[in-house]
Motif scaffolding. Structure first.
Motif, PDB file in Angstrom:
ATOM      1  N   ALA A  65      10.585  -8.324  -5.797  1.00 60.41           N
ATOM      2  CA  ALA A  65      11.334  -9.063  -4.778  1.00 60.41           C
ATOM      3  C   ALA A  65      10.999  -8.546  -3.377  1.00 60.41           C
ATOM      4  CB  ALA A  65      12.832  -8.945  -5.043  1.00 60.41           C
ATOM      5  N   GLU A  66      10.922  -7.228  -3.236  1.00 59.72           N
ATOM      6  CA  GLU A  66      10.587  -6.648  -1.939  1.00 59.72           C
ATOM      7  C   GLU A  66       9.166  -7.016  -1.524  1.00 59.72           C
ATOM      8  OE1 GLU A  66      11.500  -2.513  -2.736  1.00 59.72           O
ATOM      9  OE2 GLU A  66      13.366  -2.681  -1.605  1.00 59.72           O
ATOM     10  N   LEU A  67       8.240  -7.053  -2.481  1.00 60.14           N
ATOM     11  CA  LEU A  67       6.859  -7.439  -2.175  1.00 60.14           C
ATOM     12  C   LEU A  67       6.788  -8.892  -1.721  1.00 60.14           C
ATOM     13  CD1 LEU A  67       4.959  -5.721  -5.117  1.00 60.14           C
ATOM     14  CD2 LEU A  67       4.816  -5.116  -2.699  1.00 60.14           C
ATOM     15  N   ASP A  68       7.570  -9.752  -2.359  1.00 61.55           N
ATOM     16  CA  ASP A  68       7.601 -11.156  -1.962  1.00 61.55           C
ATOM     17  C   ASP A  68       8.165 -11.321  -0.549  1.00 61.55           C
ATOM     18  OD1 ASP A  68       6.520 -11.969  -4.368  1.00 61.55           O
ATOM     19  OD2 ASP A  68       8.456 -12.478  -5.266  1.00 61.55           O
ATOM     20  N   ALA A  69       9.105 -10.476  -0.189  1.00 62.15           N
ATOM     21  CA  ALA A  69       9.737 -10.567   1.125  1.00 62.15           C
ATOM     22  C   ALA A  69       8.910  -9.904   2.226  1.00 62.15           C
ATOM     23  CB  ALA A  69      11.128  -9.932   1.078  1.00 62.15           C
ATOM     24  N   ALA A  70       8.005  -9.028   1.849  1.00 60.49           N
ATOM     25  CA  ALA A  70       7.186  -8.318   2.842  1.00 60.49           C
ATOM     26  C   ALA A  70       6.255  -9.302   3.542  1.00 60.49           C
ATOM     27  CB  ALA A  70       6.389  -7.205   2.173  1.00 60.49           C
ATOM     28  N   GLU A  71       6.198  -9.179   4.851  1.00 62.84           N
ATOM     29  CA  GLU A  71       5.383 -10.105   5.630  1.00 62.84           C
ATOM     30  C   GLU A  71       3.962  -9.597   5.858  1.00 62.84           C
ATOM     31  OE1 GLU A  71       7.376 -11.230   9.210  1.00 62.84           O
ATOM     32  OE2 GLU A  71       9.219 -11.763   8.134  1.00 62.84           O
ATOM     33  N   LYS A  72       3.795  -8.285   5.945  1.00 65.39           N
ATOM     34  CA  LYS A  72       2.484  -7.713   6.237  1.00 65.39           C
ATOM     35  C   LYS A  72       1.996  -6.897   5.048  1.00 65.39           C
ATOM     36  CE  LYS A  72       4.038  -5.696   9.932  1.00 65.39           C
ATOM     37  NZ  LYS A  72       4.102  -4.809  11.086  1.00 65.39           N
ATOM     38  N   GLU A  73       0.689  -6.803   4.950  1.00 64.64           N
ATOM     39  CA  GLU A  73       0.091  -6.004   3.868  1.00 64.64           C
ATOM     40  C   GLU A  73       0.476  -4.533   4.011  1.00 64.64           C
ATOM     41  OE1 GLU A  73      -1.559  -6.149   0.292  1.00 64.64           O
ATOM     42  OE2 GLU A  73      -1.374  -7.895   1.572  1.00 64.64           O
ATOM     43  N   SER A  74       0.614  -4.061   5.235  1.00 63.80           N
ATOM     44  CA  SER A  74       1.008  -2.661   5.445  1.00 63.80           C
ATOM     45  C   SER A  74       2.412  -2.398   4.901  1.00 63.80           C
ATOM     46  CB  SER A  74       0.923  -2.293   6.924  1.00 63.80           C
ATOM     47  OG  SER A  74       1.784  -3.108   7.695  1.00 63.80           O
ATOM     48  N   ASP A  75       3.289  -3.402   4.970  1.00 62.37           N
ATOM     49  CA  ASP A  75       4.626  -3.261   4.382  1.00 62.37           C
ATOM     50  C   ASP A  75       4.542  -3.166   2.866  1.00 62.37           C
ATOM     51  OD1 ASP A  75       5.686  -3.464   6.939  1.00 62.37           O
ATOM     52  OD2 ASP A  75       6.137  -5.613   6.747  1.00 62.37           O
ATOM     53  N   ARG A  76       3.661  -3.958   2.286  1.00 61.88           N
ATOM     54  CA  ARG A  76       3.472  -3.924   0.830  1.00 61.88           C
ATOM     55  C   ARG A  76       2.911  -2.576   0.391  1.00 61.88           C
ATOM     56  NH1 ARG A  76       1.766  -8.918   2.414  1.00 61.88           N
ATOM     57  NH2 ARG A  76       3.134 -10.616   1.762  1.00 61.88           N
ATOM     58  N   ILE A  77       1.986  -2.058   1.165  1.00 64.37           N
ATOM     59  CA  ILE A  77       1.400  -0.754   0.842  1.00 64.37           C
ATOM     60  C   ILE A  77       2.475   0.333   0.864  1.00 64.37           C
ATOM     61  CG2 ILE A  77      -0.166   1.044   1.712  1.00 64.37           C
ATOM     62  CD1 ILE A  77      -2.075  -1.285   2.491  1.00 64.37           C
ATOM     63  N   ALA A  78       3.350   0.281   1.852  1.00 62.35           N
ATOM     64  CA  ALA A  78       4.449   1.259   1.925  1.00 62.35           C
ATOM     65  C   ALA A  78       5.361   1.143   0.707  1.00 62.35           C
ATOM     66  CB  ALA A  78       5.237   1.060   3.217  1.00 62.35           C
ATOM     67  N   LEU A  79       5.628  -0.073   0.267  1.00 57.92           N
ATOM     68  CA  LEU A  79       6.466  -0.271  -0.923  1.00 57.92           C
ATOM     69  C   LEU A  79       5.789   0.282  -2.173  1.00 57.92           C
ATOM     70  CD1 LEU A  79       7.724  -3.897  -0.228  1.00 57.92           C
ATOM     71  CD2 LEU A  79       9.154  -1.840  -0.353  1.00 57.92           C
ATOM     72  N   TYR A  80       4.488   0.039  -2.295  1.00 56.39           N
ATOM     73  CA  TYR A  80       3.757   0.576  -3.444  1.00 56.39           C
ATOM     74  C   TYR A  80       3.789   2.104  -3.439  1.00 56.39           C
ATOM     75  CZ  TYR A  80       1.697  -3.958  -4.707  1.00 56.39           C
ATOM     76  OH  TYR A  80       1.493  -5.254  -5.118  1.00 56.39           O
ATOM     77  N   LYS A  81       3.601   2.706  -2.278  1.00 50.87           N
ATOM     78  CA  LYS A  81       3.611   4.172  -2.190  1.00 50.87           C
ATOM     79  C   LYS A  81       4.977   4.730  -2.558  1.00 50.87           C
ATOM     80  CE  LYS A  81      -0.120   4.739   1.137  1.00 50.87           C
ATOM     81  NZ  LYS A  81      -0.493   5.164   2.498  1.00 50.87           N
ATOM     82  N   LYS A  82       6.035   4.084  -2.073  1.00 57.64           N
ATOM     83  CA  LYS A  82       7.399   4.529  -2.382  1.00 57.64           C
ATOM     84  C   LYS A  82       7.654   4.442  -3.893  1.00 57.64           C
ATOM     85  CE  LYS A  82      12.037   2.791  -1.673  1.00 57.64           C
ATOM     86  NZ  LYS A  82      12.814   1.730  -1.040  1.00 57.64           N
ATOM     87  N   THR A  83       7.232   3.352  -4.486  1.00 56.03           N
ATOM     88  CA  THR A  83       7.414   3.160  -5.923  1.00 56.03           C
ATOM     89  C   THR A  83       6.574   4.155  -6.711  1.00 56.03           C
ATOM     90  OG1 THR A  83       7.835   0.812  -5.546  1.00 56.03           O
ATOM     91  CG2 THR A  83       7.277   1.471  -7.790  1.00 56.03           C
ATOM     92  N   LEU A  84       5.369   4.395  -6.246  1.00 57.58           N
ATOM     93  CA  LEU A  84       4.490   5.353  -6.912  1.00 57.58           C
ATOM     94  C   LEU A  84       5.098   6.750  -6.925  1.00 57.58           C
ATOM     95  CD1 LEU A  84       1.776   5.653  -8.319  1.00 57.58           C
ATOM     96  CD2 LEU A  84       0.739   6.014  -6.086  1.00 57.58           C
ATOM     97  N   ASP A  85       5.679   7.155  -5.807  1.00 58.45           N
ATOM     98  CA  ASP A  85       6.345   8.469  -5.751  1.00 58.45           C
ATOM     99  C   ASP A  85       7.483   8.552  -6.761  1.00 58.45           C
ATOM    100  OD1 ASP A  85       4.636   9.311  -3.745  1.00 58.45           O
ATOM    101  OD2 ASP A  85       6.037   8.843  -2.121  1.00 58.45           O
ATOM    102  N   ALA A  86       8.281   7.481  -6.836  1.00 59.00           N
ATOM    103  CA  ALA A  86       9.405   7.468  -7.781  1.00 59.00           C
ATOM    104  C   ALA A  86       8.905   7.511  -9.224  1.00 59.00           C
ATOM    105  CB  ALA A  86      10.263   6.228  -7.550  1.00 59.00           C
ATOM    106  N   LEU A  87       7.861   6.758  -9.518  1.00 59.89           N
ATOM    107  CA  LEU A  87       7.339   6.745 -10.885  1.00 59.89           C
ATOM    108  C   LEU A  87       6.732   8.087 -11.283  1.00 59.89           C
ATOM    109  CD1 LEU A  87       5.814   3.162 -11.094  1.00 59.89           C
ATOM    110  CD2 LEU A  87       7.762   4.056 -12.374  1.00 59.89           C
TER     111      LEU A  87
END
Length: 75
Positions: A6-28
């Motif tokens: 849902a957050e990826l769908d709402a992200a407007e820029k690729e840099s925002d998506r990258i930040a979300l992936y990094k945050k999720t990667l840290d949690a995983l």
């Protein structure tokens, strides 16, 4: 993972998506450590450890794809 999608769908820029992936990667990575520790203490299974690892690897692949896409867009 549903929240991430849902957050990826709402992200407007690729840099925002990258930040979300990094945050999720840290949690995983933390979840993977916990799952490994639980298995070592005979409180978890190899299956649960492998499931978390598979999700982490999916996110790492998605992160790399997003990095490539961002690089192409910036050219």
């Amino acid at each position: 993972m549903s929240l991430l999608k849902a957050e990826l769908d709402a992200a407007e820029k690729e840099s925002d998506r990258i930040a979300l992936y990094k945050k999720t990667l840290d949690a995983l990575k933390k979840y993977e450590e916990v799952a490994t520790a639980r298995k070592a203490a005979a409180r978890g299974t190899e299956l649960s450890t492998l499931k978390v690892k598979a999700r982490r690897l999916e996110i790492e692949i998605s992160l790399e794809q997003a990095n490539i896409k961002e690089t192409k867009e910036s050219r």
